[in-house]
Design a protein around this motif. Structure first.
Motif: not given
Length: 506
Positions: A322-346
């Protein structure tokens, strides 16, 4: 798609000069071919990574395997068949304990972040790109010698082992299949008591619709994927699935709240833009603490070029996610702040991991390994919408660098044969790599590259805003011949890609 957006446009650079290796630190031992991609379709990139290419920002490179000091083998995991190992379960339980009780575990990270050696391990980009705004140049004419192109978002039917089969990758979540022996019902005994009850078609349609609604929850660029969809109820003796373990890390009442958000990085979604500075600050801290970069090295421009810029345009397909193909960031939010980011291509048949960075304060949570497990679960989730999307690519496996061998722990997995481009189970590859840094994995002496270059004249070039076969271009060109360079490029991308990708000619 209209205009040149349906084409991949590249500038090719040779690979004659060695440069510093980020793995063994050899000053001149790293060799790779490279090309700058102004724009690239997801199908072309899928086909290129299946020939050993990989991107760093908009630069796409292919190690010269028989020459480079640390050969880098493309590795993929069969996401649907994946079962977490003891060490993976330990990492998931560690996260669960932190989320529920609130205390960080003591000690250092015992997992490896994806491509943890950092920016310096990547390729050396070209100093000068001939035509930096090629993406915006309108293609004025397409020579008649070129047959009409099919829609780029159509999956190529001749891609080897891209579509799951009953003997390769099942279409259903492995968690939904009964475990143990399957006994046929005896005649006249009715329903087999060893099988789970049949599910009604209406119920299954409702579940699929619910999954799609979840993915469309934030249609303008962000998807909340906190908890992977649980498989249907199974027998009590069924081993826990990856999704079961992840769900346990997200209890209803806990000391912390962990949320995973998927935001499109190219073109940047509003959510990506809104969180850009917070994400960059985490990257900067990561590079300084983990890779010992001086404060001025992880600049905002480097961050954009390395992890935000991408040649992949946003594409959709009727049978795609549904979100389509391309480049994305998967952001890990802990208690309202970013603690990690996974850069991926779908991509059409896989989720491809590009990089992972995290806040150093949370290194003891093994966020590199945890994010890889979440990305495998995410791949399984996407496969329910797009059946052929069933693999998780972890980048390069480098056996000669012990620090990078952790990627081989995500089983079952395959390595790409550097000569035939056939996928070979990693168990069959490791004995060869113990004997030699470089190895041909396909042991059939008669096997070859199925997409071997046969006719360089059919390779497409972009010359003076006109698309034409190389044979037509070479007749028009004046000056010294560039056939050796074009022959090398076309041989590396293969006949099929050479006939689709536009090679820019000045």
């Amino acid at each position: 798609m209209a205009g040149n957006s349906s084409y991949t446009i590249v500038e090719y650079f040779g690979g004659d000069d060695g440069y510093r290796c980020g793995y063994c630190k050899n000053e001149k031992g790293n060799f790779s071919h490279g090309m700058w991609s102004h724009t690239m379709t997801v199908q072309d990139y899928q086909d290129l990574i299946d020939r050993g290419w990989r991107r760093s920002g908009k630069y796409v490179y292919k190690p010269i395997m028989s020459k480079t000091c640390c050969p880098q083998y493309t590795i993929r995991c069969h996401a649907l068949k994946f079962q977490p190992s003891k060490s993976h379960k330990k990492i998931l339980k560690k996260m669960s304990k932190f989320i529920s009780q609130g205390e960080l575990p003591k000690g250092q990270d015992d997992g490896e972040p994806m491509d943890s050696v950092g920016v310096d391990a990547g390729p050396r980009e070209p100093n000068q790109v001939c035509h930096p705004d090629l993406k915006c140049v309108a293609i004025a004419n397409v020579e008649k010698e070129i047959a009409e192109r099919p829609a780029v978002t159509e999956a190529r039917r001749d891609v080897a082992d891209a579509t799951p089969t009953s003997s390769d990758t099942p279409r259903t979540d492995p968690g939904s299949t009964p475990h143990g022996r399957t006994m046929a019902p005896k005649p006249g005994m009715g329903v087999d008591p060893n099988r789970p009850p049949c599910r009604k078609a209406k119920e299954m349609r409702k579940e699929r619709r619910h999954q799609k609604e979840q993915m469309r929850e934030h249609h303008d660029g962000v998807s909340s994927i906190v908890t992977p969809t649980s498989p249907p109820p199974t027998q009590t003796n069924q081993p826990k699935t990856l999704e079961d373990f992840i769900k346990e890390t997200l209890p209803d009442s806990s000391s912390h709240c962990l949320e995973v958000r998927l935001v499109r990085s190219n073109p940047p979604s509003p959510q990506f833009k809104a969180s850009f500075d917070a994400s960059y600050q985490v990257y900067k801290l990561y590079q300084m603490a983990i890779h010992k970069d001086p404060p001025d090295k992880p600049s905002e421009s480097q961050f954009r070029r390395f992890l935000c810029d991408s040649p992949l345009e946003a594409e959709g397909s009727p049978d795609g996610p549904d979100m389509g193909y391309g480049s994305f960031h998967q952001q890990y939010w802990l208690d309202g702040r970013i603690v990690a980011v996974g850069v991926i291509d779908i991509l059409p048949t896989c989720v491809s991991s590009v990089y992972l960075y995290y806040h150093p304060d949370f290194a003891s949570l093994s966020l590199g390994s945890y994010s890889a497990l979440r990305e495998i679960a995410f791949t399984r989730q996407l496969q329910k919408q797009s059946p052929k999307l069933s693999y998780y690519y972890l980048g390069f496996y480098i056996h000669s660098c012990p620090k990078m061998r952790y990627k081989g722990q995500y089983r079952p997995s395959d390595l790409l044969c550097p000569e035939t481009y056939a996928w070979v189970p990693i168990e069959r590859c490791l004995p060869h790599l113990e004997n030699s840094r470089y190895a041909r994995f396909n042991q059939d002496p008669d096997a070859g590259d199925s997409r071997l270059l046969r006719d360089v004249g059919k390779a497409l070039v972009l010359y003076r805003r006109t698309v034409m076969p190389y044979a037509a271009y070479s007749r028009k060109r004046k000056g010294s011949s560039d056939e050796t360079e074009v022959q090398q490029y076309a041989g590396l991308v293969g006949q099929d890609c050479a006939e689709r990708i536009l090679l820019y000619r000045a």
